[in-house]
Write an enzyme that holds these catalytic residues in place. Structure first.
Site, PDB file in Angstrom:
ATOM      1  N   SER A 145     -15.421  17.601   9.775  1.00 59.69           N
ATOM      2  CA  SER A 145     -15.905  16.258   9.457  1.00 59.69           C
ATOM      3  C   SER A 145     -17.429  16.241   9.309  1.00 59.69           C
ATOM      4  O   SER A 145     -17.980  15.393   8.623  1.00 59.69           O
ATOM      5  CB  SER A 145     -15.474  15.275  10.538  1.00 59.69           C
ATOM      6  OG  SER A 145     -15.750  15.826  11.811  1.00 59.69           O
TER       7      SER A 145
ATOM      8  N   LEU B 205       0.843  -1.198   0.000  1.00 63.04           N
ATOM      9  CA  LEU B 205       0.000   0.000   0.000  1.00 63.04           C
ATOM     10  C   LEU B 205       0.881   1.252   0.000  1.00 63.04           C
ATOM     11  O   LEU B 205       1.963   1.253   0.581  1.00 63.04           O
ATOM     12  CB  LEU B 205      -0.899   0.008   1.239  1.00 63.04           C
ATOM     13  CG  LEU B 205      -1.855  -1.168   1.378  1.00 63.04           C
ATOM     14  CD1 LEU B 205      -2.550  -1.104   2.720  1.00 63.04           C
ATOM     15  CD2 LEU B 205      -2.871  -1.166   0.245  1.00 63.04           C
TER      16      LEU B 205
ATOM     17  N   LYS C 278       6.094  -3.295  12.011  1.00 64.52           N
ATOM     18  CA  LYS C 278       5.268  -3.119  13.208  1.00 64.52           C
ATOM     19  C   LYS C 278       3.966  -3.899  13.070  1.00 64.52           C
ATOM     20  O   LYS C 278       3.473  -4.485  14.040  1.00 64.52           O
ATOM     21  CB  LYS C 278       4.985  -1.630  13.439  1.00 64.52           C
ATOM     22  CG  LYS C 278       6.222  -0.871  13.900  1.00 64.52           C
ATOM     23  CD  LYS C 278       5.876   0.494  14.436  1.00 64.52           C
ATOM     24  CE  LYS C 278       7.104   1.172  15.011  1.00 64.52           C
ATOM     25  NZ  LYS C 278       8.057   1.651  13.992  1.00 64.52           N
TER      26      LYS C 278
ATOM     27  N   GLY D 248     -15.487  16.174  16.327  1.00 65.70           N
ATOM     28  CA  GLY D 248     -14.807  16.573  17.547  1.00 65.70           C
ATOM     29  C   GLY D 248     -15.163  17.994  17.954  1.00 65.70           C
ATOM     30  O   GLY D 248     -15.262  18.312  19.131  1.00 65.70           O
TER      31      GLY D 248
ATOM     32  N   ARG E 140     -18.196  16.618   5.867  1.00 60.16           N
ATOM     33  CA  ARG E 140     -17.847  15.408   5.127  1.00 60.16           C
ATOM     34  C   ARG E 140     -18.837  14.283   5.407  1.00 60.16           C
ATOM     35  O   ARG E 140     -18.645  13.153   4.978  1.00 60.16           O
ATOM     36  CB  ARG E 140     -16.435  14.941   5.500  1.00 60.16           C
ATOM     37  CG  ARG E 140     -15.338  15.898   5.075  1.00 60.16           C
ATOM     38  CD  ARG E 140     -13.999  15.182   4.903  1.00 60.16           C
ATOM     39  NE  ARG E 140     -13.566  14.440   6.084  1.00 60.16           N
ATOM     40  CZ  ARG E 140     -12.920  14.979   7.113  1.00 60.16           C
ATOM     41  NH1 ARG E 140     -12.644  16.268   7.105  1.00 60.16           N
ATOM     42  NH2 ARG E 140     -12.556  14.241   8.145  1.00 60.16           N
TER      43      ARG E 140
END
Lengths: 629, 333
Positions: free
Chosen positions: B181, B63, B73, B190, B184
């Site tokens: 957001s 990716l 990781k 938040g 969106r």
């Protein structure tokens, strides 16, 4: 606004068989210039103006271009084109696609132009048209008019009272005996004639601008002949004839600096008084300075001797005959040579006196325009204040009018920009000039070592003084009178000879400069030679970083970041916004290199030096020396 | 932008995103290494939009935005179910303290560092030492729990209608857009990012000497109707504060910006985000010979000097200029 004549077309990117580039020169607006094929990346035409002028306005008639950008340059320099008018919009994408509104005209004035560039004179104009929205049209310009600054507007600031026109101050003040006074002064003071020559030259140049045949001498006699123009500030003319006559007069008026024309008696008296007051103060300092220079120059050990013997040093500046003008540097060598050391003693005091007048503290750095780099507020502000109080000018960014760059460390963006063009000095130069109240030669404060040691010519050596002795000079206080005596070194004769040698060099410098208006504040600095760029410069410029993807560390300050971006893009490198993309080179700081390497192990982290050095050497340098370990 | 990014636990790589986000926060707040932070954020956004579960580090590597280290990781996490680096971070009390303190609005990494140095390691202790804090931070602390809560979409809709009603009464020509957001289409946000403009308010009028009281008047009006309850900061162009719909609802972070009309759409685009989409947009602009920021879209000249701002009358215009297919706000993930 007078329209500037376009002399010819120097170059263009392409032209249509019918719509040739030369069409721009014709005033017929139906004749246009178009690029050769549809969909070209951009269409460029470079115009040569008749003479270098300050551009005050540009009218652009569009021919299907979406954006037009205007850049300027001077034919004498190798410098790049500077943006005068940023890319300005002529068509929206929709208009472009539908070919509507293709001949929009926009008139740009000085307010639209980029800041420092708009005040300079240019003789080359490059116009770049682009049309990214419609790849199926040929585009270009239908016309361009370039306007020069209007001097007439300033000249016609006559005051009208009804039908009458107020005449401004007569350039000549006709107090009793003033004519003789003037003549006397001119004889006695050769500098004044030099100044007059410059003024004459510039005024006639300006006059030719108007095409006015009236010349200065004629005017003078005319005004001096009429007794009514005495000390009164103006005369009123009622007849049509006379007012016409007064027009050229007024113009001339503007060209004079009034003070230059006037007898200086009164001022002189005032100055004399002030001079005497300042004398004691300034005298000491001046002596000290000279001494310092002496100290440094002669590596001999000083023997304690009569302090007066040290004074011959001061001969360096002037002969007694020169008036209290700064230009006294120009004084004939021979006069100086004739002097015995006794003579010299006498003169020493006179000289200092003269210098006090020649450069008042507030004009110490007259003619210096400086730019500061790598120093942050509040220091930056303080330095700026120091400079301004000494009569220097400050500019936020480097342009052609700037002379000095006060720089904290090498290789700041501004440093690289100025390198080879201007004098780059440490901040201590300003601070020392201020604390010692005199203009010190810049080379001993040069930031770049190559500047410091440049050209082993004699005067350079004299000025090249290493820092310990510098500190020394700063530390000496006025009370060091005994040093003054000590310093009166052994061989006075030898010293005089040496100084005279210096003087000659200095004079040469002066002569070189004498055709510039800068003469009054000319110092002994030598301009560093302008680097010559190879003729295929622009071609090379294109491809230095071609096919390379760059990521620039965003923690650079904005200025550095933008500059890096500009250079990389200019050399056809590609800047990538994301550190994780496929990148060849990451330009970053040392402290970020490790983490960036972790983020993108395929790329190499390099210091910005690499970009600057590649630019400076005009080739792709091996990266080894720039990789962060 | 809010302190907390909405995380979506419906995606198959949810757990990866979580630990990578945590690492990102750690890099931002504790080590203050913005590049590592961006790298982790990028990886999170790629994984979040990946439709299937990643089963190995190698798969993830393919990716865009996931390199060797992050792949390792992921492998470690898949094999052991935990991450040594994260364990180490958790075991270090300073890190935990800094991370905790930065959750208060107005306290950034630097302030958190200095607080921890002074021995303040938790929100509880901070409440006892409010003398070290600015007004902004004190208010942030007072509503700490509320500000941590996500705002449901429906509540923002209600707040939006209150703002609209109040301000339209003031001046019908005001244009109001809530970005972030919310715009969106996210289910919760938040904070509330509101942009306001007026057709008569353009950028050439901004520099004028006389003070602009428009934003002050707007805030006063909203205070009067009881919506705005706290002011963190208020200037001529930006208000930061808090609002409360009614007693049943928690206090919410509210930002209001007054934008010149000619910059409005660039600003909306910018504040709608997402940040990754903005990056993409700017890169694309550069490719097409433009430079885009929150104020304007400008063509770039031959020497790299940005040109005059192009006229923009809608968000679509920006896409059109850049020859970029228009994306609805909901598609700007």
């Amino acid at each position: 606004m007078p329209k500037l004549k376009i002399d010819h077309i120097i170059s263009f990117s392409s032209e249509d068989a019918v719509h040739v580039a030369n069409n721009i020169l014709t005033s017929d607006s139906s004749k246009k210039w178009k690029c050769q094929t549809a969909g070209e990346k951009n269409a460029v035409v470079v115009l040569q103006l008749e003479k270098a002028s300050v551009i005050s306005g540009i009218d652009i008639g569009n021919e299907h271009s979406a954006y037009v950008e205007v850049l300027v340059s001077r034919s004498g320099t190798t410098e790049d084109y500077k943006v005068l008018l940023v890319a300005s919009s002529f068509m929206t994408p929709l208009e472009a696609r539908q070919s509507q509104n293709v001949n929009k005209v926009r008139m740009f004035t000085k307010d639209h132009f980029s800041k420092p560039e708009c005040d300079e004179k240019w003789d080359r104009v490059k116009i770049v048209c682009t049309q990214p929205f419609n790849k199926h049209v040929q585009y270009g310009l239908s016309f361009i008019n370039i306007h020069a600054t209007d001097n007439k507007a300033a000249a016609s600031t006559q005051v009208h009272i009804g039908k009458f026109i107020l005449r401004p101050d007569s350039p000549d003040r006709l107090a009793a005996g003033s004519l003789f006074e003037r003549q006397k002064q001119q004889k006695q003071d050769e500098k004044l004639t030099a100044a007059a020559a410059i003024r004459e030259a510039s005024s006639s140049a300006l006059l030719s601008l108007y095409g006015s045949p009236v010349c200065k001498p004629k005017l003078k006699s005319e005004s001096s002949a009429s007794p009514s123009n005495s000390k009164a500030d103006f005369a009123v003319h009622s007849s049509e004839n006379q007012s016409e006559e007064s027009k050229p007069r007024n113009r001339n008026e503007l060209l004079y600096i009034k003070d230059e024309e006037e007898p200086n008696d009164k001022i002189d008296k005032i100055m004399e008084k002030k001079k005497q007051e300042d004398e004691m103060k300034q005298d000491k300092e001046r002596m000290r300075k000279k001494k310092e220079e002496e100290l440094k120059r002669s590596n001999k050990k000083e023997k304690g001797e009569n302090g007066q013997n040290s004074k011959p040093v001061d001969v360096s500046a002037n002969s007694p005959s020169s008036s209290r003008r700064k230009e006294s540097k120009k004084v004939d060598d021979t006069t100086r040579k004739r002097k015995t050391s006794d003579d010299v003693k006498r003169n020493a005091t006179k000289r200092t006196r003269k210098d006090v007048i020649a450069k008042p503290f507030a004009k110490l750095l007259e003619g210096v325009t400086l730019v500061i780099s790598g120093i942050q507020n509040p220091d930056r502000g303080n330095l700026r204040t120091l400079a301004l109080t000494m009569g220097a000018k400050y500019k936020p960014d480097w342009d052609n009018t700037c002379t000095h760059l006060i720089c904290a460390f090498a290789n700041t963006p501004k440093f690289n920009q100025v390198k080879g063009k201007g004098k780059i000095v440490k901040r201590t130069w300003l601070e020392d000039c201020h604390s010692q109240r005199k203009r010190l030669p810049w080379r001993r404060y040069a930031l770049d070592r190559s500047d410091m040691n440049k050209e082993e010519s004699e005067d350079e050596i004299c000025e090249k003084i290493d820092s310990p002795s510098n500190n020394h000079s700063v530390n000496i206080s006025d009370s060091d009178t005994d040093l003054e005596q000590n310093d009166g070194a052994s061989d006075t004769e030898e010293r005089i000879a040496r100084i005279q040698e210096m003087q000659r060099i200095e004079q040469k410098e002066c002569d070189k400069l004498s055709d510039s208006p800068d003469i009054y504040c000319a110092d002994t600095d030598e301009e560093s030679p302008i680097e010559k760029l190879p003729s295929n410069f622009t071609e090379n410029l294109r491809n230095l970083f071609a096919d390379k993807n760059f990521y620039i560390d965003q923690s650079f300050d904005l200025e550095t970041y933008n500059k890096l971006l500009k250079y990389i893009v200019a050399y056809n490198g590609k800047s990538v916004d994301d550190p994780t993309d496929s990148i060849d080179v990451i330009i970053t700081k040392k402290e970020n290199s490790e983490s960036l390497n972790e983020v993108n192990s395929a790329a190499t982290c390099l210091s910005p030096e690499w970009v600057w050095d590649c630019h400076n050497s005009q080739k792709l340098l091996p990266i080894d020396a720039y990789v962060y370990k | 932008m809010g302190k907390r990014k909405a995380s979506d636990d419906t995606n198959p790589n949810h757990d990866f995103c979580e630990f990578l986000s945590e690492l990102a926060e750690y890099e931002k707040n504790v080590t203050r290494d913005i590049h590592r932070y961006s790298a982790y954020r990028k990886a999170v956004s790629v994984l979040a939009s990946h439709p299937t579960r990643i089963t190995s580090g190698d798969e993830a590597r393919k990716l865009k935005g996931i390199g060797e280290k992050i792949a390792k990781k992921i492998d470690e996490f898949l094999q052991t179910g935990k991450l040594r680096k994260l364990e180490a971070i958790h075991s270090d009390s300073t890190n935990a303290a800094i991370n905790e303190l930065t959750r208060v609005t107005g306290i950034g990494p630097a302030k958190a560092h200095s607080l921890v140095k002074e021995g303040i390691t938790s929100i509880e202790e901070l409440r006892k030492h409010t003398d070290k804090l600015t007004h902004h931070q004190i208010v942030g602390l007072r509503h700490f729990e509320d500000f941590e809560k996500k705002i449901p979409r429906q509540e923002i809709e209600q707040i939006e209608s209150v703002i609209n009603k109040e301000l339209k009464a003031m001046d019908h020509d005001l244009k109001i857009t809530i970005c972030g957001s919310y715009r969106r289409g996210k289910a919760e946000s938040g904070d509330i990012d509101t942009l306001i403009t007026h057709p008569n308010f353009t950028s050439d009028k901004v520099d004028k000497k006389h003070k602009n009281n428009m934003l002050k008047n707007i805030v006063t009006a909203l205070e009067k109707c009881g919506l705005v309850t706290e002011t963190l900061s208020l200037g001529e162009s930006k208000f930061m504060g808090a609002c409360k719909l009614d007693l049943e609802h928690p206090t919410r972070r509210l930002d209001i910006r007054l934008i010149p009309y000619d910059q409005y759409y660039c600003c909306i685009l910018y504040f709608t985000g997402s940040d990754m989409f903005n990056k993409e947009m700017r890169t694309h602009a550069l490719e097409k010979g433009f430079t885009l920021n929150e104020y304007a879209l400008r063509p770039v000249g031959v020497t790299g000097v940005p040109g005059e701002p192009v006229e923009i009358h809608s968000e679509e215009d920006i896409f059109d200029y850049m020859d970029f297919p228009y994306k609805k706000p909901e598609e700007r993930g």
